[in-house]
Design a protein around this motif. Sequence first.
Motif, mmCIF file in Angstrom:
data_model
loop_
_atom_site.group_PDB
_atom_site.id
_atom_site.type_symbol
_atom_site.label_atom_id
_atom_site.label_comp_id
_atom_site.label_asym_id
_atom_site.label_seq_id
_atom_site.Cartn_x
_atom_site.Cartn_y
_atom_site.Cartn_z
ATOM 1 N N LYS A 325 53.588 24.717 72.639
ATOM 2 C CA LYS A 325 54.658 25.842 72.588
ATOM 3 C C LYS A 325 54.166 26.501 73.896
ATOM 4 O O LYS A 325 55.238 27.408 74.239
ATOM 5 C CB LYS A 325 54.403 26.595 71.151
ATOM 6 N N ALA A 326 52.909 26.932 73.982
ATOM 7 C CA ALA A 326 52.551 27.896 75.016
ATOM 8 C C ALA A 326 52.992 27.352 76.361
ATOM 9 O O ALA A 326 53.656 27.900 77.357
ATOM 10 C CB ALA A 326 50.995 27.828 74.917
ATOM 11 N N ASP A 327 53.058 25.968 76.579
ATOM 12 C CA ASP A 327 53.384 25.274 77.763
ATOM 13 C C ASP A 327 54.748 25.710 78.080
ATOM 14 O O ASP A 327 55.098 25.900 79.125
ATOM 15 C CB ASP A 327 53.199 23.630 77.911
ATOM 16 N N ASP A 328 55.643 25.405 76.960
ATOM 17 C CA ASP A 328 57.096 25.617 77.043
ATOM 18 C C ASP A 328 57.713 27.042 77.499
ATOM 19 O O ASP A 328 58.306 27.420 78.110
ATOM 20 C CB ASP A 328 57.658 25.113 75.763
ATOM 21 N N ALA A 329 56.663 28.064 76.806
ATOM 22 C CA ALA A 329 56.615 29.396 76.845
ATOM 23 C C ALA A 329 56.596 29.813 78.353
ATOM 24 O O ALA A 329 57.295 30.720 78.878
ATOM 25 C CB ALA A 329 56.088 30.371 75.953
ATOM 26 N N VAL A 330 55.618 29.469 79.014
ATOM 27 C CA VAL A 330 55.225 29.807 80.358
ATOM 28 C C VAL A 330 56.205 28.949 81.193
ATOM 29 O O VAL A 330 56.607 29.963 82.140
ATOM 30 C CB VAL A 330 53.379 29.213 80.579
ATOM 31 N N ARG A 331 56.748 28.002 80.927
ATOM 32 C CA ARG A 331 57.692 27.316 81.745
ATOM 33 C C ARG A 331 59.061 28.116 81.634
ATOM 34 O O ARG A 331 59.593 28.234 82.898
ATOM 35 C CB ARG A 331 57.935 25.973 81.079
ATOM 36 N N GLN A 332 59.087 28.656 80.683
ATOM 37 C CA GLN A 332 60.536 29.604 80.667
ATOM 38 C C GLN A 332 60.244 30.823 81.319
ATOM 39 O O GLN A 332 61.183 31.396 82.066
ATOM 40 C CB GLN A 332 60.974 29.679 78.962
ATOM 41 N N MET A 333 59.118 31.393 81.075
ATOM 42 C CA MET A 333 59.040 32.447 81.928
ATOM 43 C C MET A 333 58.981 32.327 83.491
ATOM 44 O O MET A 333 59.482 33.123 84.206
ATOM 45 C CB MET A 333 57.213 32.840 81.881
#
Length: 677
Positions: A325-333
């Motif tokens: 989830k964190a990988d995806d969240a930072v990718r979106q940022m």
Amino acid sequence: MILQLSVKNQSIESSGITSDYKEAICEYVWNGFEAHATEVNIDYSLNIASGVSELSISDNGDGIVYDDLSDTFGAFLTSQKNLLSLKMKSKANKGKGRFSFSAFATGAKWITTYKDSDSIEYKAYEIILENDKKEVLSYTEPKVSAIRKAGTKVEFDNIFSLTAENMAFEVLEPALLKEFAWFLYLCKGRNLKININGKPIEYEKYINTEFSEKTITTIAGSRFEVTLIVWAEAIKEKFCCYFFDSKDEVKSIETTSFNRNTVEFNHSVFVKSDFFDGQENDCMEMESDQISLFTDEEDKKVYKELKKFIAKFIEKKIGNYMSQKADDAVRQMIEERKTFPEFPDDPYGKMQKQDLEKVTKEIYKIEPKIFYKLKPVQEKSLLGFLNLLLNSRERENVLTIVEQIVELTPEQRQDFSDMLRKTKLENVIDTIKFVQDRYKVIELLRTIVFDMTQYANERDHIQKIVQQHFWLFGEQFNLASADERMKNALEKYINILYGVKDIEATLDEDAEQERRMDIFMCNVRDIEASFGTTMEENIIVELKAPKVILSKKVLRQIEDYMDFVRKQPNFNSEYRRWKFIAVCKEVDEDVKGRYKTFEDKGKIGLVIQVENYEVYALTWDDVFKSFELRHAPLLKRLNYDREKLAQELMKEIENEEGRDKVNALTNIAIGKIGDVS
């Protein structure tokens, strides 16, 4: 034949039988699995008005033994089947499921085949229930079946409320998955199936199989099968742990310790062990430990250890889940919201970006709500502030700030503290390796240019190294990309540049050696101009063999080339800027005399400037010294021993001499060193 049930029709009506057709269908599917079926089929057909005209549910289970009929169908609310073992309800179904047909039909007929325990024969008979006289059961005498296979099929009469829309696969499958997905997953080794008109439902649509897992642990000699199921979507129920004995009977239900987590990790845990055999059923959900389930003190200790194991098992999975989830969240940022700070596209910038990514992901894993529903400007400010802290002496204070926002467990605090130290150390290590690798290239090239001059040439040695390590001329040039289109176009005119009008003509060897540009590299990048516009900067590097001195004659070649480029209509836009860089071992006094003309420009090595065109004359010592000055702070901190490095590199090729030695040095620079740019 008639069997009088031990209940009146009115009592059945008031017993809480479902009125939902989907729940009713689930009841009959459960009946099949309780009879040890591996496949249950729901089949229906429609009439011309798109209503359901026929509906049946069949299974390949054990069938209904005729001699047990009075104990199964004959006793209402006293069913022998322990539905609790499958449905995990707080109370058993107790025989009500057979009457569920009243939700959508006026009657039901069971056609069942079973194996006679007194012989090897299979027998079949029928059972009939009608909605208007539920207290009476009709059945036929069993007869020897020609089909030597057990199973039961229930057919429904006078279906009155089901339509094509009700029975559509996309409507019925979710309802069945909600009821059976966990059971199909737990029993996936048995390859259980539920088919709707021949099409199987798929539990993978309801269960996140990536994070669901079965594990086995042994505590004080007792073996426990622990299965964690992670739901693909949110569930209304609490996150519970279900404890089964060896006969699949639920002995206890207890909420997990992660019901108040904020990471949307929807889960259930199923534990099976003979450790629970003989324990009394205590299936009410409770917030506290159900140690009262056991009377023996040793059993209580085992149960506590089991609970600890389960908690760690879930916590590990949550960690894996949150990492994703964190990988995806930072990718979106970075990619979508563009709230991540911008970093220079050089090795230092990449290191800083990786550091911020790691720390941001760790914070997100600990408490994602820190970033929840932030406006873009708020998120950008938060990330910018975090980046400033990480690149200052206040780096360790990141932990203090996070602790003021969210309460950390001792384990989380230690992990986060270790992560901050680790990423800091990784940055230091990466920086050291980065500088070491580049310094190796510098030393190798220095040796070739100054010590092996007579054996080195531009094409076999200098060009190969520079092409791979364009950072030698500054980080901004290293970021540029090769413009093959322009390179190919200009190369067509080389002969003309040498005084031959026909571009297909071949120069004689002497003319080629005297006039052609020995090395031609052309890179391009965008740079910022005035008023927010950008310009295209083209960089052309002319390398000479170490023995060649950068004289007026060499410089004149470059001037001729610059003049020719200026005259090409496809390359003379005002939005283009051109840099020609000539590099030799030495620059003669005539060329050096031009440096003073452009001293006021503050550009070292500039010897010609016309409109958007600049020509630079540099020595290799200029290139090497520029590198040392750019990296002086790092080199000073690392206390770098250049002499020791040179000795180590020379030791690798101590058995080589002459041209072979130069070749070996070149191969080290472009091979063993790898891509350090």
